[in-house]
Design a protein around this motif. Structure first.
Motif, PDB file in Angstrom:
ATOM      1  N   GLU A   1       5.189  -1.878  26.725  1.00  0.00           N
ATOM      2  CA  GLU A   1       5.241  -2.418  25.369  1.00  0.00           C
ATOM      3  C   GLU A   1       4.035  -1.944  24.561  1.00  0.00           C
ATOM      4  OE1 GLU A   1       7.592  -4.386  23.815  1.00  0.00           O
ATOM      5  OE2 GLU A   1       8.829  -3.925  25.586  1.00  0.00           O
ATOM      6  N   ARG A   2       4.260  -1.694  23.272  1.00  0.00           N
ATOM      7  CA  ARG A   2       3.182  -1.213  22.414  1.00  0.00           C
ATOM      8  C   ARG A   2       2.357  -2.401  21.903  1.00  0.00           C
ATOM      9  NH1 ARG A   2       2.234   0.773  16.906  1.00  0.00           N
ATOM     10  NH2 ARG A   2       0.894   2.622  17.007  1.00  0.00           N
ATOM     11  N   ARG A   3       1.208  -2.561  22.506  1.00  0.00           N
ATOM     12  CA  ARG A   3       0.259  -3.590  22.082  1.00  0.00           C
ATOM     13  C   ARG A   3      -1.101  -2.918  21.954  1.00  0.00           C
ATOM     14  NH1 ARG A   3       2.808  -5.899  26.715  1.00  0.00           N
ATOM     15  NH2 ARG A   3       4.378  -7.483  26.191  1.00  0.00           N
ATOM     16  N   ALA A   4      -1.887  -3.367  21.003  1.00  0.00           N
ATOM     17  CA  ALA A   4      -3.239  -2.843  20.833  1.00  0.00           C
ATOM     18  C   ALA A   4      -4.232  -3.722  21.583  1.00  0.00           C
ATOM     19  CB  ALA A   4      -3.586  -2.781  19.343  1.00  0.00           C
ATOM     20  N   ILE A   5      -5.484  -3.247  21.703  1.00  0.00           N
ATOM     21  CA  ILE A   5      -6.558  -4.069  22.283  1.00  0.00           C
ATOM     22  C   ILE A   5      -7.644  -4.258  21.227  1.00  0.00           C
ATOM     23  CG2 ILE A   5      -6.136  -3.474  24.687  1.00  0.00           C
ATOM     24  CD1 ILE A   5      -8.401  -1.419  24.498  1.00  0.00           C
TER      25      ILE A   5
ATOM     26  N   ASP B   1      -0.340 -12.008   9.993  1.00  0.00           N
ATOM     27  CA  ASP B   1       0.587 -13.012  10.518  1.00  0.00           C
ATOM     28  C   ASP B   1       1.654 -12.388  11.404  1.00  0.00           C
ATOM     29  OD1 ASP B   1      -0.737 -15.064   9.207  1.00  0.00           O
ATOM     30  OD2 ASP B   1       0.500 -14.893   7.406  1.00  0.00           O
ATOM     31  N   GLU B   2       1.915 -11.107  11.199  1.00  0.00           N
ATOM     32  CA  GLU B   2       2.910 -10.409  12.019  1.00  0.00           C
ATOM     33  C   GLU B   2       2.569  -8.938  12.056  1.00  0.00           C
ATOM     34  OE1 GLU B   2       6.201  -9.808   8.460  1.00  0.00           O
ATOM     35  OE2 GLU B   2       6.587 -11.292  10.026  1.00  0.00           O
ATOM     36  N   GLY B   3       3.271  -8.218  12.916  1.00  0.00           N
ATOM     37  CA  GLY B   3       3.021  -6.794  13.050  1.00  0.00           C
ATOM     38  C   GLY B   3       2.910  -6.390  14.498  1.00  0.00           C
ATOM     39  N   VAL B   4       1.954  -5.519  14.812  1.00  0.00           N
ATOM     40  CA  VAL B   4       1.756  -5.033  16.179  1.00  0.00           C
ATOM     41  C   VAL B   4       0.940  -6.063  16.952  1.00  0.00           C
ATOM     42  CG1 VAL B   4       0.728  -3.223  17.596  1.00  0.00           C
ATOM     43  CG2 VAL B   4       1.858  -2.632  15.440  1.00  0.00           C
ATOM     44  N   PRO B   5       1.405  -6.490  18.142  1.00  0.00           N
ATOM     45  CA  PRO B   5       0.635  -7.460  18.943  1.00  0.00           C
ATOM     46  C   PRO B   5      -0.720  -6.893  19.355  1.00  0.00           C
ATOM     47  CG  PRO B   5       2.890  -7.238  19.765  1.00  0.00           C
ATOM     48  CD  PRO B   5       2.678  -6.134  18.798  1.00  0.00           C
ATOM     49  N   VAL B   6      -1.728  -7.769  19.379  1.00  0.00           N
ATOM     50  CA  VAL B   6      -3.079  -7.371  19.760  1.00  0.00           C
ATOM     51  C   VAL B   6      -3.549  -8.224  20.935  1.00  0.00           C
ATOM     52  CG1 VAL B   6      -5.478  -7.099  19.027  1.00  0.00           C
ATOM     53  CG2 VAL B   6      -3.622  -6.671  17.397  1.00  0.00           C
ATOM     54  N   ILE B   7      -3.955  -7.566  22.011  1.00  0.00           N
ATOM     55  CA  ILE B   7      -4.477  -8.253  23.192  1.00  0.00           C
ATOM     56  C   ILE B   7      -5.928  -8.640  22.940  1.00  0.00           C
ATOM     57  CG2 ILE B   7      -5.092  -7.953  25.626  1.00  0.00           C
ATOM     58  CD1 ILE B   7      -2.736  -5.936  25.780  1.00  0.00           C
ATOM     59  N   ASN B   8      -6.227  -9.913  23.168  1.00  0.00           N
ATOM     60  CA  ASN B   8      -7.591 -10.422  23.039  1.00  0.00           C
ATOM     61  C   ASN B   8      -7.952 -11.135  24.340  1.00  0.00           C
ATOM     62  OD1 ASN B   8      -6.918 -13.493  22.602  1.00  0.00           O
ATOM     63  ND2 ASN B   8      -5.550 -12.350  21.239  1.00  0.00           N
ATOM     64  N   GLN B   9      -9.156 -11.697  24.416  1.00  0.00           N
ATOM     65  CA  GLN B   9      -9.625 -12.277  25.675  1.00  0.00           C
ATOM     66  C   GLN B   9      -8.795 -13.466  26.132  1.00  0.00           C
ATOM     67  OE1 GLN B   9     -14.060 -11.109  26.527  1.00  0.00           O
ATOM     68  NE2 GLN B   9     -14.022 -12.771  25.052  1.00  0.00           N
ATOM     69  N   GLU B  10      -8.172 -14.171  25.189  1.00  0.00           N
ATOM     70  CA  GLU B  10      -7.352 -15.322  25.567  1.00  0.00           C
ATOM     71  C   GLU B  10      -6.030 -14.913  26.206  1.00  0.00           C
ATOM     72  OE1 GLU B  10      -8.266 -18.616  25.482  1.00  0.00           O
ATOM     73  OE2 GLU B  10     -10.179 -17.616  25.164  1.00  0.00           O
ATOM     74  N   CYS B  11      -5.757 -13.627  26.229  1.00  0.00           N
ATOM     75  CA  CYS B  11      -4.540 -13.133  26.891  1.00  0.00           C
ATOM     76  C   CYS B  11      -4.769 -12.836  28.372  1.00  0.00           C
ATOM     77  CB  CYS B  11      -4.045 -11.851  26.210  1.00  0.00           C
ATOM     78  SG  CYS B  11      -3.573 -12.047  24.478  1.00  0.00           S
ATOM     79  N   ILE B  12      -6.036 -12.800  28.805  1.00  0.00           N
ATOM     80  CA  ILE B  12      -6.359 -12.298  30.141  1.00  0.00           C
ATOM     81  C   ILE B  12      -7.081 -13.376  30.938  1.00  0.00           C
ATOM     82  CG2 ILE B  12      -7.543 -10.489  31.454  1.00  0.00           C
ATOM     83  CD1 ILE B  12      -7.538  -8.846  28.791  1.00  0.00           C
TER      84      ILE B  12
END
Length: 466
Positions: free
Chosen positions: A129-133, A66-77
């Protein structure tokens, strides 16, 4: 024909049928990449992505939290930019065990990697910004020979997409994904770095204009929502007193009237079989009711007797209402007819309302029925049956309609029309900019039109990413 042959054919067509080469541009050379060739001006070169990469990696599949490190997914691009509102999250403790390669750096190209229609969308990572993929996107990090923004625009181009899909995709339709190994083999044109930056700056500037226009359209749609809510509650005049009814609050000068008392005639459409060979009369169907307008796109035709035509022929001001659909949001949507030149009729999933124009304007009824307040009133009369939602003529006749004086009805319609005209103007501007961008991509990314000797200012966003 093989996939590789298809790409060769596509590339050849681009070269043969693109815009005329500028007189000052260099001759185009053919660079061979196995079965593929790229046409480039003399001082351009081309390399396989694997020859200029620093890192190519797919992301990692997280267990979302529910929270933590943001993760980039396909809906972000998307091609129109980053949509970080669609970020998901990875537990902070779990993220500490992930390798650095799963966290993009500013200037990396992030590429959607799975699914028909989503695979191939790309954007340049904009900040630190620190985001994962996650495992559905791929990170592309290249050396200084390739500008990230130029690379991203090449991937968006028709040629870039054709090469990507033909060379780098595994799987069947709907289940496709990028092959990391094949990405190494993808050819990329390499103009001199300064020219890459100029090309990217031109396209980036057009993209920003498109985004700004989209923002204006979004704002105008918010204004329109507010205008519609206000005019059907407060009117357009300085009303001092209001009446509160089961249907809401209205000015005292307005009458609340049963719809049946405003209607001169109702009629269900024909259930005769329609056709596409223009045998009969042009017939409106559900797809022809688009956002309060009746379109003549994809018209079918229906044979009718003279008596049937007499009953079903539309007249100026007739209101067509969608009476049944599997989606309840479509039921009750309506549009007014304004074509007097030829006989048009309508199909059975629609019904026609013909109102008493001495009491109410058809355009006012159209606006009310399509408004939030009108749809709320209508929803109580929609019935569900066998997976469809239905609105009968008998039901619509029984609900209440607020009726201002005719002059105020005209002002309400005009106020809504003013906002909608502004929206349409901006939509046309956006469409024009999108066509301009496509033309520029064809000309600039192929080298058919050169920027090396032009005074183009390199925008900061392009310069800061390499």
């Amino acid at each position: 024909m093989s996939e590789q042959a298809n790409v060769n054919e596509h590339v050849d067509e681009e070269n043969e049928h693109g815009q005329p080469i500028d007189e000052d541009s260099d001759e185009l050379d053919q660079e061979d990449f196995g079965p593929f060739t790229l046409s480039t001006p003399g001082d351009w070169t081309a390399k396989r992505l694997g020859d200029i990469k620093r890192l190519i990696t797919r992301g990692k599949q997280p267990t979302y939290a529910d929270e933590g490190v943001p993760v980039i997914n396909q809906e972000c691009i998307y091609w129109d930019g980053w949509h970080f509102e669609n970020l998901r999250y990875l537990d902070q403790g779990v993220a500490e065990d992930w390798k650095d390669k799963y966290f993009p750096q500013k200037g990396d190209v992030i590429l959607n990697s799975t699914g028909q229609g989503t695979l191939g969308r790309a954007q340049v990572y904009p900040d630190g910004e620190r985001r994962a993929i996650d495992s559905h996107v791929t990170l592309l990090r290249t050396d200084d020979k390739l500008s990230p923004h130029f690379h991203r625009y090449f991937l968006e181009s028709h040629l870039g997409q054709a090469l990507l899909y033909s060379m780098c995709v595994n799987g069947s339709t709907g289940q496709i994904e990028l092959s990391k190994t094949r990405l190494d083999l993808l050819p990329v044109p390499l103009p001199p770095l300064e020219e890459q930056r100029k090309i990217a700056s031109v396209l980036y500037t057009v993209d920003r204009a498109i985004q700004k226009t989209d923002e204006i359209i979004e704002q105008l749609n918010c204004v329109k929502t507010g205008v519609v809510q206000t005019v059907f509650r407060r009117g357009t005049k300085s009303h001092d007193t209001f009446q509160t009814t089961g249907s809401g609050e209205y000015p005292d000068q307005w009458n609340l009237v049963k719809f049946e008392n405003l209607i001169e005639d109702t009629r269900y459409g024909t259930d005769n079989k329609s056709n596409t060979d223009k045998d009969g009369y042009p017939t409106f169907r559900i797809p022809n009711i688009v956002e309060k307008r009746i379109t003549t796109d994809d018209l079918k035709h229906t044979p009718l007797t003279d008596d049937e035509l007499e009953r079903l022929r539309l007249k100026e001001g007739d209101i067509l209402v969608i009476r049944t659909n599997g989606n309840p949001n479509y039921v009750g949507r309506c549009a007014t007819f304004s074509n007097k030149e030829e006989p048009f009729v309508f199909a059975s999933y629609l019904f026609r309302l013909r109102v008493d124009e001495s009491r109410v304007r058809p355009a006012f009824i159209r606006e009310f029925l399509n408004s939030q307040r009108g749809r709320s009133e209508m929803s109580g009369w929609v019935r569900s049956s066998a997976g469809n939602y239905n609105l009968s003529v008998g039901a619509i006749e029984r609900f209440n309609v607020p009726v201002p004086p005719l002059d105020e009805q005209d002002k309400i319609v005009e106020r809504i029309n003013d906002v909608e005209r502004s929206i349409r103007v901006n939509e046309r501007d956006r469409d024009r900019l999108q066509r301009l961008k496509q033309g520029l991509m064809q000309d600039l990314l192929s080298g058919e039109v050169r920027t090396h000797d032009t005074d183009i200012e390199i925008v900061d966003e392009v310069l800061q990413h390499g």
